[in-house]
Design an enzyme around this catalytic site. Structure first.
Site, PDB file in Angstrom:
ATOM      1  N   ASP A 121       0.817  -1.126  -0.001  1.00 48.37           N
ATOM      2  CA  ASP A 121      -0.001   0.089  -0.048  1.00 48.37           C
ATOM      3  C   ASP A 121       0.900   1.403   0.074  1.00 48.37           C
ATOM      4  O   ASP A 121       2.044   1.238   0.421  1.00 48.37           O
ATOM      5  CB  ASP A 121      -0.918  -0.057   1.314  1.00 48.37           C
ATOM      6  CG  ASP A 121      -2.171  -1.113   1.034  1.00 48.37           C
ATOM      7  OD1 ASP A 121      -2.319  -1.538  -0.085  1.00 48.37           O
ATOM      8  OD2 ASP A 121      -2.647  -1.252   1.972  1.00 48.37           O
ATOM      9  N   MET A 174      -7.656   8.301   8.880  1.00 43.65           N
ATOM     10  CA  MET A 174      -8.097   8.793   7.431  1.00 43.65           C
ATOM     11  C   MET A 174      -9.076   9.889   7.576  1.00 43.65           C
ATOM     12  O   MET A 174     -10.182   9.871   6.827  1.00 43.65           O
ATOM     13  CB  MET A 174      -8.500   7.789   6.512  1.00 43.65           C
ATOM     14  CG  MET A 174      -7.314   6.464   6.276  1.00 43.65           C
ATOM     15  SD  MET A 174      -7.979   5.146   5.450  1.00 43.65           S
ATOM     16  CE  MET A 174      -8.845   4.315   7.078  1.00 43.65           C
ATOM     17  N   LYS A 180      -3.571   3.558  -2.474  1.00 47.63           N
ATOM     18  CA  LYS A 180      -4.605   4.573  -2.724  1.00 47.63           C
ATOM     19  C   LYS A 180      -4.539   5.898  -1.921  1.00 47.63           C
ATOM     20  O   LYS A 180      -3.924   5.710  -0.937  1.00 47.63           O
ATOM     21  CB  LYS A 180      -6.024   3.791  -2.248  1.00 47.63           C
ATOM     22  CG  LYS A 180      -6.280   2.463  -2.799  1.00 47.63           C
ATOM     23  CD  LYS A 180      -7.441   1.944  -2.009  1.00 47.63           C
ATOM     24  CE  LYS A 180      -8.065   0.594  -2.758  1.00 47.63           C
ATOM     25  NZ  LYS A 180      -6.961  -0.521  -2.175  1.00 47.63           N
TER      26      LYS A 180
END
Length: 260
Positions: free
Chosen positions: A37, A173, A59
């Protein structure tokens, strides 16, 4: 006949390679394929052997260059070719990492999957800053929540449950929505003067910290220009924060002992 491959869902921890588990380090050093990631730090990737093929499937907010179904297919393809595949995820693979989805997909296709836990970002940030996630008299529990939803979806968090003054709330996040999160918590009754600590790239040499309050965090974050990944710790335990990384209460006790 091609030997059956295996996939290891490995937690990379919060960024410091010294926080990898012994098992994670050993498996990474023996991996043939490393699918990682965006939040996996360069220092952790350096643990992988030079012979390993590294594939980035990272991402970012509103930017998913490799959709989840393609990641699943990628893991399956390499495993079916008999490779030892390390699926490397920041923090712990089963906390906001879609690790369980990938494991279920691979197992449904007959692939052997092993989960290797990692130190999640909340634990890393707590240890780096000295802010305990629980503390007697301040917080008897901790809640983890993700501060974003898939594109176009409403951030429909249970504000009343999250606005518990007796717990510590950790938001992953949440940079893009921290203003909405703060407002939701205050509307549900959490004191606007509740302390907040934002930590960017916790446990790495690039770590940055921002101390603020619930009613000011959105403004202060814009001024400070902290870039993701940023973790938010919200609750009374943040009042123990000191820039030394030692909780203020502990620091005060140490000074008393030294002067005794």
């Amino acid at each position: 006949m091609t030997r059956a491959g295996q996939v290891y869902l490995i937690g990379a921890g919060p960024g410091d390679p010294e926080l990898l588990t012994v098992r994670a380090q050993r498996l990474l050093q023996g991996a043939e394929i490393v699918v990682h990631d965006r939040l996996v730090s360069p220092d952790v990737l350096a643990v992988c052997p030079e012979t390993a093929i590294r594939i980035s499937v990272g991402k970012a907010s509103a930017c998913h260059p490799v959709p989840q179904d393609e990641i699943n297919a990628l893991l399956l393809t390499h495993a079916e070719q008999g490779r030892i595949v390390a699926r490397l995820k920041g923090g712990d693979p089963l906390i906001f990492g879609r690790g369980s989805e990938e494991a279920a997909f691979l197992q449904s296709h007959g692939i052997e999957v092993h989960v290797v836990p990692g130190i999640t970002a909340a634990q890393g940030a707590a240890s780096a800053t000295g802010v305990p996630l629980t503390h007697r008299g301040l917080a008897g529990a901790v809640q983890y929540v993700t501060g974003h939803r898939q594109a176009g979806q409403v951030l429909d968090l249970d504000w009343r449950r999250l606005a518990d003054p007796d717990t510590t709330l950790v938001v992953y996040m949440g940079v893009a929505n921290i203003g909405q999160i703060a407002m939701g918590l205050m509307t549900a009754g959490l004191d606007p003067t509740t302390p907040v600590l934002a930590v960017a790239e916790a446990t790495t040499p690039r770590e940055r910290r921002l101390f603020s309050w619930l009613d000011k965090i959105a403004h202060d974050l814009r001024v400070a220009e902290l870039e993701p990944p940023v973790l938010f710790m919200i609750g009374r335990v943040v009042s123990l924060y000191s820039e030394t990384g030692v909780p203020q209460e502990m620091a005060a006790s140490a000074m008393v002992s030294a002067n005794a």
